[in-house]
Design a protein around this motif. Structure first.
Motif, PDB file in Angstrom:
ATOM      1  N   GLN A  73      -5.832  -2.249   3.694  1.00 38.52           N
ATOM      2  CA  GLN A  73      -6.537  -1.782   2.157  1.00 38.52           C
ATOM      3  C   GLN A  73      -6.299  -3.273   1.390  1.00 38.52           C
ATOM      4  O   GLN A  73      -6.946  -3.056   0.264  1.00 38.52           O
ATOM      5  N   ALA A  74      -5.789  -4.297   1.921  1.00 36.29           N
ATOM      6  CA  ALA A  74      -5.598  -5.466   1.024  1.00 36.29           C
ATOM      7  C   ALA A  74      -5.240  -6.634   2.177  1.00 36.29           C
ATOM      8  O   ALA A  74      -4.313  -7.314   2.052  1.00 36.29           O
ATOM      9  N   THR A  75      -6.534  -6.860   2.829  1.00 36.80           N
ATOM     10  CA  THR A  75      -6.320  -7.908   3.964  1.00 36.80           C
ATOM     11  C   THR A  75      -6.295  -9.212   3.313  1.00 36.80           C
ATOM     12  O   THR A  75      -5.958 -10.300   3.900  1.00 36.80           O
ATOM     13  N   GLU A  76      -6.708  -9.444   1.939  1.00 35.11           N
ATOM     14  CA  GLU A  76      -6.754 -10.737   1.253  1.00 35.11           C
ATOM     15  C   GLU A  76      -5.184 -10.979   0.838  1.00 35.11           C
ATOM     16  O   GLU A  76      -5.182 -12.366   0.877  1.00 35.11           O
ATOM     17  N   MET A  77      -4.273 -10.323   1.167  1.00 36.09           N
ATOM     18  CA  MET A  77      -2.912 -10.672   1.381  1.00 36.09           C
ATOM     19  C   MET A  77      -2.736 -11.833   2.021  1.00 36.09           C
ATOM     20  O   MET A  77      -1.775 -12.837   1.869  1.00 36.09           O
ATOM     21  N   PHE A  78      -3.489 -12.130   3.204  1.00 32.97           N
ATOM     22  CA  PHE A  78      -3.109 -12.963   4.314  1.00 32.97           C
ATOM     23  C   PHE A  78      -3.521 -14.384   3.382  1.00 32.97           C
ATOM     24  O   PHE A  78      -3.008 -15.383   4.133  1.00 32.97           O
ATOM     25  N   GLU A  79      -4.480 -14.508   2.674  1.00 33.06           N
ATOM     26  CA  GLU A  79      -4.853 -15.807   2.243  1.00 33.06           C
ATOM     27  C   GLU A  79      -3.679 -16.406   1.282  1.00 33.06           C
ATOM     28  O   GLU A  79      -3.547 -17.814   1.474  1.00 33.06           O
ATOM     29  N   ASP A  80      -3.010 -15.578   0.628  1.00 27.43           N
ATOM     30  CA  ASP A  80      -1.637 -16.210  -0.077  1.00 27.43           C
ATOM     31  C   ASP A  80      -0.689 -15.263  -0.234  1.00 27.43           C
ATOM     32  O   ASP A  80      -0.722 -14.526  -1.535  1.00 27.43           O
ATOM     33  N   PRO A  81       0.061 -15.040   0.856  1.00 21.70           N
ATOM     34  CA  PRO A  81       1.190 -13.900   0.627  1.00 21.70           C
ATOM     35  C   PRO A  81       2.359 -14.038  -0.454  1.00 21.70           C
ATOM     36  O   PRO A  81       2.747 -13.178  -1.241  1.00 21.70           O
ATOM     37  N   LEU A  82       2.294 -15.254  -0.729  1.00 17.88           N
ATOM     38  CA  LEU A  82       3.354 -15.625  -2.058  1.00 17.88           C
ATOM     39  C   LEU A  82       2.645 -14.993  -3.475  1.00 17.88           C
ATOM     40  O   LEU A  82       3.628 -14.736  -4.330  1.00 17.88           O
ATOM     41  N   SER A  83       1.478 -15.212  -3.774  1.00 21.08           N
ATOM     42  CA  SER A  83       1.280 -14.838  -4.948  1.00 21.08           C
ATOM     43  C   SER A  83       0.325 -13.520  -5.017  1.00 21.08           C
ATOM     44  O   SER A  83       0.253 -13.077  -6.128  1.00 21.08           O
ATOM     45  N   HIS A  84      -0.174 -12.903  -3.899  1.00 20.44           N
ATOM     46  CA  HIS A  84      -0.678 -11.574  -3.904  1.00 20.44           C
ATOM     47  C   HIS A  84       0.306 -10.348  -4.105  1.00 20.44           C
ATOM     48  O   HIS A  84       1.500 -10.575  -3.776  1.00 20.44           O
ATOM     49  N   ALA A  85      -0.135  -9.451  -4.881  1.00 21.01           N
ATOM     50  CA  ALA A  85       0.586  -8.253  -5.138  1.00 21.01           C
ATOM     51  C   ALA A  85      -0.102  -7.239  -5.634  1.00 21.01           C
ATOM     52  O   ALA A  85      -1.242  -7.267  -6.182  1.00 21.01           O
ATOM     53  N   ASN A  86       0.356  -6.113  -5.154  1.00 19.57           N
ATOM     54  CA  ASN A  86      -0.388  -4.946  -5.668  1.00 19.57           C
ATOM     55  C   ASN A  86       0.316  -3.719  -5.636  1.00 19.57           C
ATOM     56  O   ASN A  86       1.640  -3.797  -5.171  1.00 19.57           O
ATOM     57  N   HIS A  87       0.318  -2.709  -6.528  1.00 18.32           N
ATOM     58  CA  HIS A  87       0.983  -1.613  -6.622  1.00 18.32           C
ATOM     59  C   HIS A  87       1.531  -0.726  -5.375  1.00 18.32           C
ATOM     60  O   HIS A  87       2.677  -0.310  -5.221  1.00 18.32           O
ATOM     61  N   PHE A  88       0.645  -0.607  -4.470  1.00 16.07           N
ATOM     62  CA  PHE A  88       0.868  -0.069  -3.108  1.00 16.07           C
ATOM     63  C   PHE A  88       2.094  -0.696  -2.406  1.00 16.07           C
ATOM     64  O   PHE A  88       3.026   0.000  -2.076  1.00 16.07           O
ATOM     65  N   ASN A  89       1.845  -2.084  -2.075  1.00 15.91           N
ATOM     66  CA  ASN A  89       3.044  -2.609  -1.603  1.00 15.91           C
ATOM     67  C   ASN A  89       4.150  -2.903  -2.224  1.00 15.91           C
ATOM     68  O   ASN A  89       5.636  -2.933  -1.821  1.00 15.91           O
TER      69      ASN A  89
END
Length: 268
Positions: A73-89
């Motif tokens: 549900q958040a494949t964009e995480m792979f683009e920049d795992p360091l700055s990506h964040a969402n409430h689910f993870n």
């Protein structure tokens, strides 16, 4: 128009911190959940190690399912795992911190063997994940590290199948189940345990400049330590697979081999 704030100029995603009150709430709820599970699965015929392993299996299974959901549900995480964040993870990481806190107390209160490596592992994981949650930073790579729980499902299942009766007592089904678990164990071990170490070290080399120096060197240290533990565990698994079934009297040694499980292997 509101200007988006970025934690670092190299970040792909804007910095949107989550208030620490959610971290403490989710961790507390997780501790309560595993305390409840422990009470429900308690059985007079089970010893502490069996019950503790079953709880570890439950944690690993839940994590594995939620990890897959979180990535899809958040494949964009792979683009920049360091700055990506969402409430689910974020919630998933807090859930695991709650489990490690619960297991820390459980081990201290009930274990009859040496648990120093387990306690060191738990403390390090709790500190690392809590830092990630408090600052809402590096959640993507923490999720990468937590993915080794997928392998832990097979590691724990390998022991549980010997302790508890399978769904069917036919020889054919039992042999199929053991083969399935062994294949899944080795495949996920190579991909998630060795793979995560390689990916973690590569990311630290490529993007280490984006981390606080203390956090960077701490992460390098625990990632390399995880690699060493993985090699030791893999050697013991292979050795036990080849030579551990010589006699029924030697069978309990398999439990000792697997004491060094996911609780001793630190997520990167």
């Amino acid at each position: 128009m509101n200007t988006k704030f970025y934690f670092d100029q190299t970040d792909l995603f804007p910095y949107e911190p989550i208030h620490p009150k959610y971290m403490f709430t989710y961790i507390l709820l997780s501790c309560m959940f595993f305390t409840y599970c422990n009470q429900k699965i308690h059985h007079k015929k089970s010893n502490w190690l069996q019950q503790n392993t079953l709880l570890s299996f439950i944690h690993a299974s839940i994590c594995s399912v939620l990890l897959i959901v979180g990535v899809l549900q958040a494949t964009e995480m792979f683009e920049d795992p360091l700055s990506h964040a969402n409430h689910f993870n974020y919630t998933l990481l807090a859930f695991s911190v709650g489990y490690f806190l619960y297991d820390f107390v459980d081990c201290v209160q009930n274990s009859t063997t040496s648990i120093v490596p387990i306690l060191i592992h738990h403390i390090t994981v709790i500190v690392f994940f809590s830092h990630v949650l408090y600052y809402t930073r590096n959640i993507g790579y923490a999720i990468y590290g937590l993915s080794l729980e997928i392998n832990s499902v097979f590691l724990h299942a390998r022991r549980l199948v010997r302790w508890y009766s399978p769904f069917s007592k036919t020889v054919q089904f039992q042999n199929f189940l053991k083969i399935f678990i062994d294949i899944g164990n080795y495949m996920t071990f190579v991909f998630f345990r060795f793979g995560i170490v390689i990916a973690g070290l590569r990311a630290l080399h490529r993007e280490g400049f984006r981390l606080n120096p203390i956090v960077k060197y701490f992460t390098v240290l625990i990632t390399m330590a995880m690699g060493v533990f993985n090699l030791i565990l893999f050697y013991r698994l292979v050795k036990n697979q080849l030579f551990g079934k010589q006699s029924k009297r030697q069978e309990p040694s398999e439990d000792d081999v697997l004491v060094v499980d996911n609780r001793v292997l630190l997520p990167s």
